[in-house]
Motif scaffolding. Sequence first.
Motif, PDB file in Angstrom:
ATOM      1  N   SER A 141       0.833  -1.202   0.000  1.00  0.00           N
ATOM      2  CA  SER A 141       0.000   0.000   0.000  1.00  0.00           C
ATOM      3  C   SER A 141       0.866   1.250   0.000  1.00  0.00           C
ATOM      4  CB  SER A 141      -0.925   0.002   1.225  1.00  0.00           C
ATOM      5  OG  SER A 141      -1.796  -1.112   1.203  1.00  0.00           O
ATOM      6  N   ILE A 170       2.364   1.852  -3.475  1.00  0.00           N
ATOM      7  CA  ILE A 170       1.411   2.408  -4.434  1.00  0.00           C
ATOM      8  C   ILE A 170       1.145   3.883  -4.178  1.00  0.00           C
ATOM      9  CG2 ILE A 170      -1.010   2.290  -5.203  1.00  0.00           C
ATOM     10  CD1 ILE A 170      -0.833  -0.763  -4.495  1.00  0.00           C
ATOM     11  N   VAL A 176      -2.878   0.552 -10.897  1.00  0.00           N
ATOM     12  CA  VAL A 176      -1.943  -0.521 -10.586  1.00  0.00           C
ATOM     13  C   VAL A 176      -2.338  -1.756 -11.391  1.00  0.00           C
ATOM     14  CG1 VAL A 176      -0.893  -1.932  -8.780  1.00  0.00           C
ATOM     15  CG2 VAL A 176      -1.697   0.380  -8.244  1.00  0.00           C
ATOM     16  N   VAL A 217      -2.736  -5.411 -12.126  1.00  0.00           N
ATOM     17  CA  VAL A 217      -2.719  -6.588 -11.253  1.00  0.00           C
ATOM     18  C   VAL A 217      -3.464  -7.742 -11.911  1.00  0.00           C
ATOM     19  CG1 VAL A 217      -2.570  -5.305  -9.082  1.00  0.00           C
ATOM     20  CG2 VAL A 217      -4.816  -5.816 -10.057  1.00  0.00           C
ATOM     21  N   GLN A 234      -4.259 -10.588  -7.046  1.00  0.00           N
ATOM     22  CA  GLN A 234      -3.774  -9.422  -6.300  1.00  0.00           C
ATOM     23  C   GLN A 234      -4.885  -8.435  -5.931  1.00  0.00           C
ATOM     24  OE1 GLN A 234      -0.468  -8.491  -5.264  1.00  0.00           O
ATOM     25  NE2 GLN A 234      -0.180 -10.682  -5.547  1.00  0.00           N
ATOM     26  N   HIS A 276      -5.190  -7.356  -2.263  1.00  0.00           N
ATOM     27  CA  HIS A 276      -4.207  -6.354  -1.864  1.00  0.00           C
ATOM     28  C   HIS A 276      -4.656  -4.954  -2.275  1.00  0.00           C
ATOM     29  CE1 HIS A 276      -1.596  -9.317  -0.379  1.00  0.00           C
ATOM     30  NE2 HIS A 276      -0.921  -9.604  -1.485  1.00  0.00           N
ATOM     31  N   MET A 277      -5.210  -4.853  -3.467  1.00  0.00           N
ATOM     32  CA  MET A 277      -5.667  -3.551  -3.940  1.00  0.00           C
ATOM     33  C   MET A 277      -6.817  -3.023  -3.089  1.00  0.00           C
ATOM     34  SD  MET A 277      -3.986  -2.114  -6.287  1.00  0.00           S
ATOM     35  CE  MET A 277      -5.223  -0.843  -6.551  1.00  0.00           C
ATOM     36  N   GLU A 278      -7.721  -3.910  -2.724  1.00  0.00           N
ATOM     37  CA  GLU A 278      -8.848  -3.479  -1.899  1.00  0.00           C
ATOM     38  C   GLU A 278      -8.359  -3.038  -0.517  1.00  0.00           C
ATOM     39  OE1 GLU A 278     -12.307  -2.073  -0.884  1.00  0.00           O
ATOM     40  OE2 GLU A 278     -11.742  -2.700  -2.908  1.00  0.00           O
ATOM     41  N   THR A 327      -5.446  -1.687   0.102  1.00  0.00           N
ATOM     42  CA  THR A 327      -4.843  -0.371  -0.113  1.00  0.00           C
ATOM     43  C   THR A 327      -5.909   0.714  -0.149  1.00  0.00           C
ATOM     44  OG1 THR A 327      -2.950  -1.272  -1.318  1.00  0.00           O
ATOM     45  CG2 THR A 327      -3.495   1.041  -1.729  1.00  0.00           C
ATOM     46  N   ARG A 328      -6.978   0.442  -0.864  1.00  0.00           N
ATOM     47  CA  ARG A 328      -8.050   1.424  -0.973  1.00  0.00           C
ATOM     48  C   ARG A 328      -8.690   1.680   0.403  1.00  0.00           C
ATOM     49  NH1 ARG A 328     -10.386   2.568  -5.644  1.00  0.00           N
ATOM     50  NH2 ARG A 328     -12.499   2.190  -4.911  1.00  0.00           N
ATOM     51  N   GLN A 358      -6.747   2.753  -8.490  1.00  0.00           N
ATOM     52  CA  GLN A 358      -7.643   1.808  -9.148  1.00  0.00           C
ATOM     53  C   GLN A 358      -6.832   0.628  -9.689  1.00  0.00           C
ATOM     54  OE1 GLN A 358     -11.030   2.370  -9.248  1.00  0.00           O
ATOM     55  NE2 GLN A 358     -10.592   4.202  -8.026  1.00  0.00           N
ATOM     56  N   ALA A 359      -7.439  -0.545  -9.653  1.00  0.00           N
ATOM     57  CA  ALA A 359      -6.803  -1.726 -10.230  1.00  0.00           C
ATOM     58  C   ALA A 359      -6.965  -1.707 -11.744  1.00  0.00           C
ATOM     59  CB  ALA A 359      -7.419  -2.994  -9.655  1.00  0.00           C
TER      60      ALA A 359
END
Length: 329
Positions: free
Chosen positions: A136, A139, A147, A149, A153, A156-158, A160-161, A179-180
């Motif tokens: 996170s 990014i 990002v 992905v 992954q 991980h993105m969620e 981070t958000r 955003q992914a």
Amino acid sequence: MEQKKRILTGDRTTGRLHLGHYVGSLQSRVALQNDYDTFILLADIQALTTHFEKPELIHDSIYQVAIDNLSVGLDPEKVTILQQSQITAIAELTEFYSLLVSVNTLRHNPTIKTEAKAYGYDDLSFGFLGYPVSQSADITFCKADLVPVGEDQLPHMELTRKIVRRFNELYGASLPEPQAMLSKCSRLVGLDGNAKMGKSLGNALYLSDDAATVEAKVKRALTDTTRISVKDPGHPDVCVVSKYHEIFNPTEHANICEMCKSASIGCVACKKQLAAVLNGLLDPFREKRAYYESHLGEVRDIIMAGSAKANLIGNETMREVKEAMHIAL
């Protein structure tokens, strides 16, 4: 002129990159570099979470992964290649973000569970358990908009958000929610038929492999195990070599499948065709790799320049973050 959106992507520095990386991300990076402000992270901190006892591997891989990215066509004048451990803002943000994430949340992260099982970890280190928090920070230190992905992954993105939203709610900051950019590329199966090509699985074709090595590895690739004789009709739908033809030799794939089904081509000839196609793809990469391997000082300069640029951006992000947290003096 409208400012380009920023992409953050990268690779763990645990060894040279293979064709699976090329299909899954590198090919896309080259295509996107003209349209986006692209940051390529050499993720040596993340590599240390699983390879901390192999510092010599990490050191060599920083150079080799950078060369892999450069050899496939990424232009150091267009993209920023940076070393994760050199960016102070990443370390600081990791610490701040860790206050906003519970241990249970990290333990239940599906990617963490899958990777812990793959490495045989029962007792997780703090660094391994918390590497999604570090991601996170990767990014957001440069305020990346997008990002790239794979589906694995997305958790991980969620996370981070969620961290960004929580941070902004607490401190009134304005860190952008990234955003992914979901990869459209299919995962490349290993030469042994394993669902994934991997460095540790012994089933990979590396971007740095020479022509003879490619030929030897393709020769050993798994084919239709029920096809005993060249005269027997084959089943390309269960053949790894056929899957590779589909990706790397698409114009000939349908014809090869028909010849296989009618026993008009044997596995040896089919593999020779594939090896020739793959070597044709890799030859220009090898030429660039040879240049950079004989100019390691230039590679170091590219990494250091990218890291210096990233630190300037990260320092400005941290100034804003610390002011929002009321800890700036």
